[in-house]
Design an enzyme around this catalytic site. Structure first.
Site, PDB file in Angstrom:
ATOM      1  N   HIS A  15      -7.489  -1.186   4.982  1.00 48.24           N
ATOM      2  CA  HIS A  15      -6.471  -0.404   5.857  1.00 48.24           C
ATOM      3  C   HIS A  15      -6.717   1.028   5.851  1.00 48.24           C
ATOM      4  O   HIS A  15      -7.922   1.261   4.886  1.00 48.24           O
ATOM      5  CB  HIS A  15      -5.109  -0.524   5.286  1.00 48.24           C
ATOM      6  CG  HIS A  15      -4.153  -0.173   6.088  1.00 48.24           C
ATOM      7  ND1 HIS A  15      -3.947  -0.295   7.406  1.00 48.24           N
ATOM      8  CD2 HIS A  15      -2.733   0.473   5.728  1.00 48.24           C
ATOM      9  CE1 HIS A  15      -2.638   0.522   7.949  1.00 48.24           C
ATOM     10  NE2 HIS A  15      -2.143   0.901   6.818  1.00 48.24           N
TER      11      HIS A  15
ATOM     12  N   ASP B  40       1.025  -8.165  10.102  1.00 46.60           N
ATOM     13  CA  ASP B  40       1.076  -6.891  10.758  1.00 46.60           C
ATOM     14  C   ASP B  40       0.872  -7.087  12.319  1.00 46.60           C
ATOM     15  O   ASP B  40      -0.145  -7.584  12.916  1.00 46.60           O
ATOM     16  CB  ASP B  40      -0.175  -6.131  10.029  1.00 46.60           C
ATOM     17  CG  ASP B  40      -0.205  -4.777  10.582  1.00 46.60           C
ATOM     18  OD1 ASP B  40       0.387  -4.313  11.619  1.00 46.60           O
ATOM     19  OD2 ASP B  40      -1.463  -4.100  10.342  1.00 46.60           O
TER      20      ASP B  40
ATOM     21  N   HIS C 115       0.860  -1.023  -0.108  1.00 49.06           N
ATOM     22  CA  HIS C 115      -0.078  -0.001  -0.132  1.00 49.06           C
ATOM     23  C   HIS C 115       0.866   1.330  -0.038  1.00 49.06           C
ATOM     24  O   HIS C 115       2.141   0.982   0.230  1.00 49.06           O
ATOM     25  CB  HIS C 115      -0.792  -0.009   1.200  1.00 49.06           C
ATOM     26  CG  HIS C 115      -0.469  -0.054   2.481  1.00 49.06           C
ATOM     27  ND1 HIS C 115       0.258  -1.148   2.888  1.00 49.06           N
ATOM     28  CD2 HIS C 115      -0.121   1.121   3.461  1.00 49.06           C
ATOM     29  CE1 HIS C 115       0.806  -0.507   4.317  1.00 49.06           C
ATOM     30  NE2 HIS C 115       0.584   0.334   4.440  1.00 49.06           N
TER      31      HIS C 115
ATOM     32  N   HIS D  17      -5.176  -0.737  11.966  1.00 45.56           N
ATOM     33  CA  HIS D  17      -4.613  -2.066  11.982  1.00 45.56           C
ATOM     34  C   HIS D  17      -5.480  -2.950  13.073  1.00 45.56           C
ATOM     35  O   HIS D  17      -6.351  -2.363  13.739  1.00 45.56           O
ATOM     36  CB  HIS D  17      -3.204  -1.709  12.789  1.00 45.56           C
ATOM     37  CG  HIS D  17      -2.368  -0.859  12.039  1.00 45.56           C
ATOM     38  ND1 HIS D  17      -1.488  -1.555  11.087  1.00 45.56           N
ATOM     39  CD2 HIS D  17      -1.896   0.317  12.072  1.00 45.56           C
ATOM     40  CE1 HIS D  17      -0.610  -0.543  10.609  1.00 45.56           C
ATOM     41  NE2 HIS D  17      -1.112   0.454  11.185  1.00 45.56           N
TER      42      HIS D  17
END
EC number: 3.1.-.-
Lengths: 556, 556
Positions: free
Chosen positions: B140, B196, B73, B369
């Site tokens: 996101h 993540d 991204h 997140h």
């Protein structure tokens, strides 16, 4: 002043628009009392500074009128400037026993031999000039905290100090905030309320200190090996709860860190802390006990580089090494600005294999300051005519003012002031009428006030891009260069990897000198300006950096 | 390597034990692909540094094998190092359209003319050497984010990129995370999950971006005058919601701040942002509308000194002045380390008379997140054999590892690694087998890597106590002093108030020279050491400070 009866003046000298260096002056005619005398820790834009204290020029100019300094509690931001201030202004200091105990230690460390410390108890009243000063028990994250009432010829002023309303204080029922006295004052009529604004943007009530003990219990219940607890050393109730939990789980307690040891000793001596015989062990003795039978109480909850917990995390502590199985409780939240340091400490503890209990949600820390519902209760008990929010960043003062307004205090009776503002109150009217000297005095090493804005600006520039010193030796009579230019840099670039750049820089200096047509009549200042300009421009073009350029001319 | 079939190697070059400069290498034999290439903003201990990028020595040493860089991204910490890296390693770059759009702008600004940018869409697959790389839609805080699947001869690797599971994304139902593809991969069998970890210490689910719109609505409903919204410029959905709410309340929208304008333009051009004709107005035109009909979208949500909102707060903005009645929404939380700057901005806005909506509880910001429950769902969908937590401080990686273990992944199949670790996986076994060069490269102005630890150490020392330059001109032949010692200080003390100190300092230098018994044979290095020692000791005694002491000897 002679014709109209003098009004009451309230002059905050610190603590407004900032968290720290709290200090409030109350003046009626030729009588002055001062409430609190705190320090502030330096901000990011004060490199190299150790601490910041209030500018007391106003008090020094009026030194004959200052009757006393009154302390609300023993936190650094309320007493920490006294070692410096008492050297210039030796007046009596009133405080409760623990407050003066902690202050006494600090004065000793700072070689202040003569100080007139007068202990009081919550409930006491003393006459200071025209003022009758009363001490009222409140709860806070340090025992023996008081609010202050000041009876003046114009009316009563109530200064809350730092407070929360803890309905179940750790030290028992008789240590609940003296609601009755506050209610009584409100009944009799209060001219002005000056109150703690730290948590004015938090809704609801602040949780009782006692709940932290319950969360300690939970962690102790699950921990199989050593437990290390870091907290503010002045939070004696927190320490008491850690010790009580340790006893319950049959663990010995070792205390480490200068301020933690020092406050524990004072609190023990004065009876604010109760520890069963044999429970405390020396830090050197921890190896003799199984890890499941040990608790270490330490400083370093803010990730301060020199504190014990930080050193343990960095494997740099002489006596304690973190090992897998250790449980570390960080019983504090980071003070704004310390977040990164705390976060780094936590990471290093994890790297050493420790389990770390740290987040706000885990319940291992509560605030010592009143949230909105407590503030409302304080306002409704005191029912003041005028209100001055103290102790907070500007937004906290503003939110507290809004809260007072919502409760019915007219807007024109609320003063969101700045340090140095003189708020004058009569029985009916109040106004900010003037401004006295107020501000920050920087303490750096032994120097108090010898570092100011120019020095700080230089330090900041030096830290950003370093310095280039350009030295020229010039024969003054003949007006010619006899040595140099030499260029020495620090904090700019790796010189070895930038030889060409430095060569070209020297060339630029030579060009600057040529342009000045150096001769016996040339002014040195002109040469310096020319070198600074040409070299600065060249370096910015080549590197996009602006190091400090310091030309020095030696005459032979 | 020739006899046993080569294993898969996973080598994180950035993003572990830190938030920023994400970069992960996947290697099989002579084929390498790189996922992401981000920058990090400097820490407190890197004064003067503009940004930090990963050390790509390993990739340069293996440049012939690098097939491509794949982007998840368009955030700085995932693409921001490319303007520097592509200058050294020009390989194809794959990314979705918005990601490449933002990257394109950055490359242009950094004068990177030649770059092979290859757009892909979520759902696409491309063959890169032995690897089949797939792009999977995830949610996101920036549109067009993808997770990456990599089919390798040993098994499939899934790299989540930054993600959350937003069940009601702002851009509609078809933009929900591609659960089906993730489930499908899990069904077929996944060798390793790389995921993540940013929010691995947060319980529950992260709230949908859509809820921010509802809170905007509430603020708009109550605001009577101008509304100013500061947010991350890359949060296109946030901008869309601000714009939609403005339209609903019949307000015009002006956009200010370089990065905000630039991303809005790119997003509009590529169709990621929909704005009704006539809704946008030029910032110079805001004066033509009543304040109740204006919204200003701006940068500065982190209190960055040069950003628009910060300048407005400081009354230093050319085009917008904050006036009482303005409502400012800070639609972001401070990135760790920025707390004080944000807090200062909020205070100044309040001082200008604005109402500021800023706290977490007000709902005007949500994280991008995944929290713990989303991470669990990801693990349960993918069902990997091995797990490597990415993207987080050490404690986040550790918590994420714990979470995976709780879900049933055996401890020996989880690798909490450091940047540079080589994690080798076969079908059955995994291990950290070696370490390659990895670390940080500092960018300062135009210099990439020319500032290292020594320069930083000097900058830190300079910022703490300043510098004293001591210059001596010495006749080399005769071995005697012909000019000086001259002492010039910067960032040390106010010289005017410390004349005596400086006089005595000069005296100390003379003593040091006497001690060296200056003659034609004296070594300059010895003189310098002696001056540094004696002067340093004297200054520390007198001031408790340790300025840098820089002796310079000129020879004539």
């Amino acid at each position: 002043m002679a014709k109209t009866p003098p009004k009451i003046q309230i002059i905050p000298l610190g603590g407004l628009g900032e968290i720290g260096k709290n200090m409030t002056v109350i003046r009626y005619g030729d009588d002055i009392i001062v409430i609190d005398c705190g320090l502030m820790f330096p901000e990011d834009d004060m490199p190299g500074i150790d601490l910041v204290i209030p500018d007391i020029t106003y008090l020094l100019e009026n030194r004959d009128f200052v009757r006393a300094i009154i302390l609300t509690h023993g936190h650094e931001d309320h007493i920490g400037a006294l070692p410096y201030v008492l050297k210039q202004l030796n007046v009596p200091v009133y405080g409760t026993r623990l407050t003066l105990g902690i202050l006494g230690g600090k004065l000793k460390e700072n070689n202040v031999a003569k100080a007139d410390l007068i202990p009081v108890q919550p409930g006491d009243r003393v006459q200071l000039g025209v003022f009758q000063v009363g001490f009222i028990r409140v709860n806070h994250s340090i025992p023996d905290s008081v609010a202050i009432s000041v009876k003046t010829p114009v009316g009563t002023i109530v200064h809350t100090g730092d407070f929360k309303f803890d309905q179940t204080p750790v030290d028992g029922k008789e240590k609940v905030t003296d609601f009755h006295r506050l209610a009584d004052l409100g009944d009799q009529g209060v001219l002005a309320l000056l109150a703690d604004s730290t948590n004015s943007d938090r809704t609801g009530f602040t949780i009782s200190e006692r709940t932290v003990g319950m969360h300690f219990d939970e962690v102790f219940h699950h921990a199989r090996d050593r437990i290390i607890i870091a907290s503010f050393s002045s939070n004696v109730h927190r320490i008491q709860q850690a010790i009580d939990t340790a006893r319950k789980y049959k663990r010995k307690v070792a205390i480490i860190g200068h301020s933690m040891q020092s406050i524990v000793n004072i609190a023990l001596e004065l009876g604010y802390l109760t520890i069963e015989d044999g429970l405390l062990i020396d830090i050197d003795a921890i190896g003799k006990y199984p890890s499941a039978a040990v608790v270490i109480l330490t400083t370093g909850s803010q990730g301060e580089p020199m504190a014990s917990l930080t050193r343990m995390a960095m494997s740099d502590h002489k006596k304690v090494e973190i090992v897998p199985g250790d449980t570390v409780i960080i019983s504090a939240t980071p003070i704004p600005g310390n977040e990164k340091m705390v976060s780094r400490t936590i990471d290093f503890l994890f790297r050493q294999g420790a389990e770390v209990v740290y987040d706000r949600e885990s319940g291992i820390h509560v605030s010592g300051h009143a949230s909105q519902e407590e503030l409302k209760l304080m306002h409704n008990l005191i029912r003041p005519k005028f209100f001055i929010p103290l102790h907070g960043e500007y937004r906290h003062l503003k939110k507290h003012a809004k809260l007072a307004q919502d409760l019915g205090t007219p807007k024109e009776n609320i003063f969101v002031a700045e340090n140095g503002h003189v708020i004058e109150l009569s029985r009916d009217k109040g106004a900010i009428t003037s401004k006295v000297t107020a501000g920050r005095v920087l303490v750096d090493g032994l120097g108090v006030g010898d570092v100011g804005n120019i020095v700080l600006r230089d330090r900041k520039q030096l830290s950003q891009d370093g310095i280039l010193v350009v030295v020229l030796t010039i024969d003054k009579k003949r007006g010619c260069l006899v040595a140099g230019p030499d260029i020495v840099s620090r904090g700019f670039v790796y010189v070895r990897e930038s030889e060409q750049l430095m060569e070209e820089a020297k060339e630029k200096v030579n060009q600057a000198l040529e342009k000045c047509e150096l001769n016996s009549g040339t002014e040195w200042a002109m040469i310096k300006t020319s070198v600074r300009d040409m070299l600065g421009k060249y370096l910015y073009e080549k590197t996009r950096r602006r190091p400090m350029i310091l030309p020095i001319i030696m005459e032979v």
